[in-house]
Design a protein around this motif. Sequence first.
Motif, mmCIF file in Angstrom:
data_model
loop_
_atom_site.group_PDB
_atom_site.id
_atom_site.type_symbol
_atom_site.label_atom_id
_atom_site.label_comp_id
_atom_site.label_asym_id
_atom_site.label_seq_id
_atom_site.Cartn_x
_atom_site.Cartn_y
_atom_site.Cartn_z
ATOM 1 N N MET A 1 0.846 -1.191 0.000
ATOM 2 C CA MET A 1 0.000 0.000 0.000
ATOM 3 C C MET A 1 0.884 1.244 0.000
ATOM 4 O O MET A 1 1.823 1.327 0.795
ATOM 5 C CB MET A 1 -0.902 0.000 1.234
ATOM 6 C CG MET A 1 -1.810 -1.222 1.309
ATOM 7 S SD MET A 1 -2.742 -1.325 2.868
ATOM 8 C CE MET A 1 -1.432 -1.813 4.000
ATOM 9 N N LEU A 2 0.586 2.180 -0.890
ATOM 10 C CA LEU A 2 1.297 3.453 -0.952
ATOM 11 C C LEU A 2 0.377 4.532 -0.404
ATOM 12 O O LEU A 2 -0.819 4.536 -0.690
ATOM 13 C CB LEU A 2 1.690 3.784 -2.392
ATOM 14 C CG LEU A 2 2.444 2.718 -3.183
ATOM 15 C CD1 LEU A 2 2.856 3.261 -4.545
ATOM 16 C CD2 LEU A 2 3.626 2.178 -2.415
ATOM 17 N N PHE A 3 0.949 5.466 0.371
ATOM 18 C CA PHE A 3 0.160 6.490 1.048
ATOM 19 C C PHE A 3 0.648 7.886 0.679
ATOM 20 O O PHE A 3 1.839 8.106 0.463
ATOM 21 C CB PHE A 3 0.278 6.329 2.567
ATOM 22 C CG PHE A 3 -0.243 5.011 3.078
ATOM 23 C CD1 PHE A 3 -1.548 4.903 3.543
ATOM 24 C CD2 PHE A 3 0.562 3.880 3.091
ATOM 25 C CE1 PHE A 3 -2.037 3.690 4.014
ATOM 26 C CE2 PHE A 3 0.083 2.663 3.555
ATOM 27 C CZ PHE A 3 -1.217 2.571 4.022
ATOM 28 N N SER A 4 -0.270 8.837 0.665
ATOM 29 C CA SER A 4 0.093 10.235 0.423
ATOM 30 C C SER A 4 0.450 10.958 1.720
ATOM 31 O O SER A 4 0.819 12.125 1.694
ATOM 32 C CB SER A 4 -1.052 10.965 -0.288
ATOM 33 O OG SER A 4 -2.233 10.882 0.483
ATOM 34 N N GLY A 5 0.368 10.267 2.842
ATOM 35 C CA GLY A 5 0.725 10.810 4.145
ATOM 36 C C GLY A 5 0.889 9.673 5.133
ATOM 37 O O GLY A 5 0.740 8.499 4.775
ATOM 38 N N PRO A 6 1.158 9.976 6.402
ATOM 39 C CA PRO A 6 1.496 8.941 7.376
ATOM 40 C C PRO A 6 0.326 8.212 8.039
ATOM 41 O O PRO A 6 0.537 7.464 8.993
ATOM 42 C CB PRO A 6 2.305 9.726 8.419
ATOM 43 C CG PRO A 6 1.716 11.098 8.382
ATOM 44 C CD PRO A 6 1.354 11.326 6.935
#
Length: 192
Positions: A139-144
């Motif tokens: 999974m890739l995230f745009s924030g933490p």
Amino acid sequence: MTVSQSHALARQAPFPHAVAGQALDSDLAENVLKWFETTAPWRLRVESFYEQYEMNLHEAELPQEVAPVLSDERVDSLRRQLLNPIEPQELILTEVNAHKLLPGQTIRIHNDYIGGEETHRVLIQLNRDWTDDCGGILMLFSGPTVEEVARLIRPRHASGMAFEISPTSYHAVSTIRSGERYTIVYSFKRAN
């Protein structure tokens, strides 16, 4: 050596990364996977955000049929296929590790950033007959935070993914529900 690789698709969001459906030729992928499943010298590592089995491939005694994963030709091929679409500068290989995740194990959200000592990663998945029901989705995230999930990448056998390491390269691996999930991790740094 036969190398049948698919074209990598690059994206800039949520951070620079590229994905290829075929990053390792079938014969080599099968040889490495068989070794991983049988006699590879795994050791458990437990950290604050993950628990997994690991090994440094430069330190392991690789069988002859597995050794090509460390060859200059293989590294150059992965660099051209997966890294060139996201990084025009020259990159130097720093190390190659392997990871094994078992049912119940997960890797929580993190960014791999350690002050620029490593700037890029290439991940090669080796997972026979893997389905979504097995878990282990990258999974890739745009924030933490979990709410900021931006992309899901299935760990298909012999597929590859590369990404730029930065303070914002947040990613995670969902909990393994069944099977064993194997990954080869090539780490690079910028030459300058």
